[in-house]
Scaffold this motif. Structure first.
Motif, PDB file in Angstrom:
ATOM      1  N   LEU A 199      43.299  36.035  41.845  1.00 18.23           N
ATOM      2  CA  LEU A 199      42.815  37.161  42.638  1.00 18.23           C
ATOM      3  C   LEU A 199      41.384  37.513  42.231  1.00 18.23           C
ATOM      4  O   LEU A 199      41.004  37.356  41.067  1.00 18.23           O
ATOM      5  N   PRO A 200      40.585  38.005  43.169  1.00 18.54           N
ATOM      6  CA  PRO A 200      39.194  38.329  42.872  1.00 18.54           C
ATOM      7  C   PRO A 200      39.070  39.591  42.015  1.00 18.54           C
ATOM      8  O   PRO A 200      40.031  40.348  41.830  1.00 18.54           O
ATOM      9  N   ALA A 201      37.873  39.831  41.528  1.00 14.50           N
ATOM     10  CA  ALA A 201      37.594  41.044  40.756  1.00 14.50           C
ATOM     11  C   ALA A 201      37.451  42.235  41.708  1.00 14.50           C
ATOM     12  O   ALA A 201      37.298  42.075  42.916  1.00 14.50           O
ATOM     13  N   LEU A 209      44.444  38.080  38.237  1.00 17.31           N
ATOM     14  CA  LEU A 209      45.785  37.535  38.064  1.00 17.31           C
ATOM     15  C   LEU A 209      46.048  36.420  39.075  1.00 17.31           C
ATOM     16  O   LEU A 209      45.389  36.328  40.104  1.00 17.31           O
ATOM     17  N   THR A 210      47.030  35.600  38.769  1.00 15.03           N
ATOM     18  CA  THR A 210      47.357  34.462  39.629  1.00 15.03           C
ATOM     19  C   THR A 210      48.531  34.798  40.529  1.00 15.03           C
ATOM     20  O   THR A 210      49.545  35.332  40.067  1.00 15.03           O
ATOM     21  N   VAL A 211      48.390  34.513  41.813  1.00 15.99           N
ATOM     22  CA  VAL A 211      49.484  34.696  42.754  1.00 15.99           C
ATOM     23  C   VAL A 211      49.981  33.338  43.225  1.00 15.99           C
ATOM     24  O   VAL A 211      49.216  32.372  43.284  1.00 15.99           O
ATOM     25  N   THR A 212      51.253  33.272  43.541  1.00 17.82           N
ATOM     26  CA  THR A 212      51.886  32.040  44.017  1.00 17.82           C
ATOM     27  C   THR A 212      52.232  32.185  45.481  1.00 17.82           C
ATOM     28  O   THR A 212      52.720  33.228  45.912  1.00 17.82           O
ATOM     29  N   ASN A 213      51.987  31.149  46.257  1.00 20.93           N
ATOM     30  CA  ASN A 213      52.257  31.176  47.689  1.00 20.93           C
ATOM     31  C   ASN A 213      53.032  29.941  48.107  1.00 20.93           C
ATOM     32  O   ASN A 213      52.572  28.813  47.915  1.00 20.93           O
ATOM     33  N   HIS A 214      54.219  30.165  48.645  1.00 15.73           N
ATOM     34  CA  HIS A 214      54.947  29.078  49.277  1.00 15.73           C
ATOM     35  C   HIS A 214      54.401  28.880  50.690  1.00 15.73           C
ATOM     36  O   HIS A 214      53.758  29.766  51.255  1.00 15.73           O
ATOM     37  N   ALA A 215      54.659  27.726  51.255  1.00 15.91           N
ATOM     38  CA  ALA A 215      54.132  27.386  52.581  1.00 15.91           C
ATOM     39  C   ALA A 215      54.574  28.403  53.614  1.00 15.91           C
ATOM     40  O   ALA A 215      55.726  28.851  53.618  1.00 15.91           O
ATOM     41  N   GLY A 216      53.660  28.769  54.504  1.00 17.11           N
ATOM     42  CA  GLY A 216      53.972  29.694  55.582  1.00 17.11           C
ATOM     43  C   GLY A 216      53.732  31.142  55.246  1.00 17.11           C
ATOM     44  O   GLY A 216      53.780  31.997  56.130  1.00 17.11           O
ATOM     45  N   THR A 217      53.463  31.449  53.965  1.00 13.24           N
ATOM     46  CA  THR A 217      53.179  32.826  53.582  1.00 13.24           C
ATOM     47  C   THR A 217      51.827  33.246  54.136  1.00 13.24           C
ATOM     48  O   THR A 217      50.873  32.469  54.138  1.00 13.24           O
ATOM     49  N   ASP A 221      46.113  30.834  51.073  1.00 15.91           N
ATOM     50  CA  ASP A 221      45.058  30.218  50.267  1.00 15.91           C
ATOM     51  C   ASP A 221      43.994  31.203  49.795  1.00 15.91           C
ATOM     52  O   ASP A 221      43.049  30.824  49.116  1.00 15.91           O
ATOM     53  N   ARG A 222      44.159  32.496  50.133  1.00 16.88           N
ATOM     54  CA  ARG A 222      43.163  33.490  49.722  1.00 16.88           C
ATOM     55  C   ARG A 222      43.750  34.876  49.951  1.00 16.88           C
ATOM     56  O   ARG A 222      44.720  35.037  50.693  1.00 16.88           O
ATOM     57  N   LEU A 223      43.146  35.874  49.323  1.00 24.84           N
ATOM     58  CA  LEU A 223      43.555  37.254  49.550  1.00 24.84           C
ATOM     59  C   LEU A 223      42.957  37.736  50.862  1.00 24.84           C
ATOM     60  O   LEU A 223      41.743  37.700  51.048  1.00 24.84           O
ATOM     61  N   ASP A 224      43.826  38.196  51.788  1.00 22.63           N
ATOM     62  CA  ASP A 224      43.302  38.641  53.068  1.00 22.63           C
ATOM     63  C   ASP A 224      42.552  39.956  52.898  1.00 22.63           C
ATOM     64  O   ASP A 224      42.823  40.739  51.976  1.00 22.63           O
ATOM     65  N   ILE A 225      41.613  40.208  53.797  1.00 19.94           N
ATOM     66  CA  ILE A 225      40.701  41.341  53.618  1.00 19.94           C
ATOM     67  C   ILE A 225      41.409  42.683  53.782  1.00 19.94           C
ATOM     68  O   ILE A 225      41.011  43.676  53.174  1.00 19.94           O
ATOM     69  N   ASN A 250      53.144  37.668  49.563  1.00 21.77           N
ATOM     70  CA  ASN A 250      53.207  37.107  48.200  1.00 21.77           C
ATOM     71  C   ASN A 250      53.399  38.176  47.126  1.00 21.77           C
ATOM     72  O   ASN A 250      53.406  37.872  45.942  1.00 21.77           O
ATOM     73  N   GLY A 251      53.542  39.436  47.526  1.00 20.48           N
ATOM     74  CA  GLY A 251      53.947  40.469  46.594  1.00 20.48           C
ATOM     75  C   GLY A 251      52.851  41.109  45.777  1.00 20.48           C
ATOM     76  O   GLY A 251      53.129  41.830  44.813  1.00 20.48           O
ATOM     77  N   VAL A 252      51.597  40.915  46.152  1.00 22.04           N
ATOM     78  CA  VAL A 252      50.506  41.422  45.322  1.00 22.04           C
ATOM     79  C   VAL A 252      50.463  42.950  45.301  1.00 22.04           C
ATOM     80  O   VAL A 252      50.107  43.557  44.284  1.00 22.04           O
ATOM     81  N   ILE A 253      50.849  43.609  46.400  1.00 23.82           N
ATOM     82  CA  ILE A 253      50.861  45.075  46.424  1.00 23.82           C
ATOM     83  C   ILE A 253      51.956  45.607  45.498  1.00 23.82           C
ATOM     84  O   ILE A 253      51.732  46.523  44.693  1.00 23.82           O
ATOM     85  N   GLY A 254      53.147  45.053  45.604  1.00 24.17           N
ATOM     86  CA  GLY A 254      54.227  45.459  44.711  1.00 24.17           C
ATOM     87  C   GLY A 254      53.912  45.146  43.260  1.00 24.17           C
ATOM     88  O   GLY A 254      54.305  45.885  42.351  1.00 24.17           O
ATOM     89  N   LEU A 255      53.192  44.061  43.021  1.00 25.54           N
ATOM     90  CA  LEU A 255      52.772  43.719  41.666  1.00 25.54           C
ATOM     91  C   LEU A 255      51.889  44.822  41.088  1.00 25.54           C
ATOM     92  O   LEU A 255      52.047  45.211  39.920  1.00 25.54           O
ATOM     93  N   ALA A 256      50.959  45.334  41.909  1.00 22.50           N
ATOM     94  CA  ALA A 256      50.100  46.425  41.447  1.00 22.50           C
ATOM     95  C   ALA A 256      50.934  47.641  41.051  1.00 22.50           C
ATOM     96  O   ALA A 256      50.654  48.301  40.039  1.00 22.50           O
ATOM     97  N   ALA A 257      51.993  47.951  41.823  1.00 22.08           N
ATOM     98  CA  ALA A 257      52.867  49.075  41.501  1.00 22.08           C
ATOM     99  C   ALA A 257      53.627  48.830  40.205  1.00 22.08           C
ATOM    100  O   ALA A 257      53.778  49.737  39.372  1.00 22.08           O
ATOM    101  N   ALA A 258      54.107  47.604  40.014  1.00 27.94           N
ATOM    102  CA  ALA A 258      54.865  47.282  38.807  1.00 27.94           C
ATOM    103  C   ALA A 258      53.982  47.353  37.564  1.00 27.94           C
ATOM    104  O   ALA A 258      54.425  47.812  36.501  1.00 27.94           O
ATOM    105  N   LEU A 259      52.743  46.928  37.674  1.00 26.49           N
ATOM    106  CA  LEU A 259      51.828  46.971  36.536  1.00 26.49           C
ATOM    107  C   LEU A 259      51.407  48.398  36.215  1.00 26.49           C
ATOM    108  O   LEU A 259      51.109  48.722  35.064  1.00 26.49           O
ATOM    109  N   ALA A 260      51.384  49.270  37.230  1.00 26.09           N
ATOM    110  CA  ALA A 260      50.965  50.652  37.017  1.00 26.09           C
ATOM    111  C   ALA A 260      52.014  51.454  36.247  1.00 26.09           C
ATOM    112  O   ALA A 260      51.671  52.402  35.531  1.00 26.09           O
ATOM    113  N   ASP A 261      53.285  51.081  36.394  1.00 27.33           N
ATOM    114  CA  ASP A 261      54.357  51.839  35.743  1.00 27.33           C
ATOM    115  C   ASP A 261      55.539  50.914  35.496  1.00 27.33           C
ATOM    116  O   ASP A 261      56.288  50.578  36.427  1.00 27.33           O
TER     117      ASP A 261
END
Length: 384
Positions: A199-201, A209-217, A221-225, A250-261
């Protein structure tokens, strides 16, 4: 409800969830073309003996029509599975007449007939052909179907490279068939999926952090704007007992919530099994084992008990397959309101032109703009 008429019989079919106001059918010309081919109306009937696998059936029309051959359905979509169950029942067919499996499940050991509705995602098609290729043999009947706009040279090259020699039919009602002859001499290579990226800065705790993407997600190949903008404008996340990442991708929003608390319960919800696998892989790679998370395949918030959620975060889709519609977002908003506790919040990121603030004010009685730029808006609605 609409009726599909074939030489096998007539079938009452609907999409899922059923909506009497929905003008869209549960099948299209590509499904009709494929069924006509199987029935031999345009030539010799296809031999459907042995194990029949149907990949990518949109709403269960194909599985329902050939249920007497006990097909195995392979789908990435929870909604497709539910539509198939409902359509089988609606037409008096026992559910166990078909085996319903996901794109993440192990395929049958031997596939004698492989029927493919070409998916919107070329990556998903590539991944599934790789997964299914070891299970076909030289005598396997392989027939694909899609609308002309869905079948490209790149589509045919995938069939050629992974399965064997491929040709197409003439177009009929803007639909086309794909005929492939499996070549056992082709070398079998592993699927290039899943893939990962960093993920970008500048996007908070998940930066780098690294995100994993299965096909069709979505945006594999990049974080959408839109998600990037959401990550930069999330509400305070600490102290929320139960957070839902709705339509998690790919769960990046939920990941942010999990890392926050680390004390929070985070539920990741999507109707795509590929997306849920991506979200779980992303979560497990970045969060220690003590943090609680649930990964749920569902139609929006349908699987979440009422009054149990403090915060819902979502970037809702505005299309179903190729149809542009706000019906999915509306179900997500209604489900969120039911699942939220009093004073719980729904935060939505969306394209400005979609006008979701009107729906949210109607539903919640309030809606405020938490952040905006020329393309996106982040909206906050509170359950009173």
């Amino acid at each position: 409800m609409n009726r599909l008429t074939t030489s096998r019989g007539e079938f009452d079919l609907t999409r899922f969830p059923q909506d009497p106001r929905d003008p869209l059918r549960a099948w299209d010309a590509a499904d009709e073309y494929l069924l006509r081919h199987l029935e031999g109306i345009d030539g010799e009937p296809a031999d459907l003996s042995g194990t029949v696998v149907v990949l990518g059936d949109r709403w269960g029309a194909l599985v329902t029509a050939i249920a007497d051959h006990r097909p195995v359905q392979v789908t990435d979509s929870y909604l497709t599975q539910e539509a198939t169950r409902a359509n089988l029942s609606r037409n008096g067919v026992a559910e166990d007449a078909a085996r319903l499996s996901t794109t993440m499940d192990t395929p049958p050991p031997r596939i004698d007939v492989l029927l493919i509705r070409v998916p919107k995602s070329l990556a998903l098609l590539e991944d599934q052909l790789h997964r299914l290729a070891p299970h076909v043999h030289a005598g396997t009947v392989v027939v694909g179907a899609g609308m002309v706009t869905e079948i490209h040279t790149s589509t045919l090259k995938l069939f050629e490279r992974i399965l064997g020699p491929t040709k197409t039919s003439l177009a009929a009602k803007k639909a086309r068939l794909i005929f492939c002859s499996p070549d056992p001499r082709l070398s079998r290579t592993a699927s290039p999926w899943p893939r990962s990226y960093a993920l970008p800065a500048g996007i908070g705790a998940v930066s780098g952090l690294t995100v994993t993407n299965h096909a069709g997600t979505f945006c594999a190949d990049r974080l959408d704007i839109g998600t990037r903008f959401f990550l930069q404008n999330l509400p305070p996340l600490h102290g929320r007992e139960h957070v839902v990442d709705l339509g998690c991708g790919n769960g990046v929003i939920g990941l942010a919530a999990a890392l926050a608390d680390s004390e929070a319960d985070v539920t990741f919800i999507d109707e795509s099994y590929q997306a849920l696998a991506s979200a779980e892989a992303t979560f497990r790679a970045n969060v220690d084992g003590g943090t609680r998370a649930t990964f749920l395949a569902a139609d929006g918030m349908s699987g979440v008990p009422a009054g149990t959620v403090d915060l819902v975060l979502t970037n809702p889709p505005f299309h179903t397959h190729r149809a542009r519609t706000d019906a999915t977002a509306w179900r997500m908003f209604n489900g969120s309101r039911a699942a939220l506790r009093r004073d719980g919040e729904l935060w939505v990121v969306a394209n400005r032109h979609l006008g979701y603030h009107v729906k949210l004010r109607r539903l919640f009685g309030n809606c405020e703009v938490a952040a905006s730029d020329p393309k996106f808006v982040v909206l906050r609605a509170v359950k009173r």
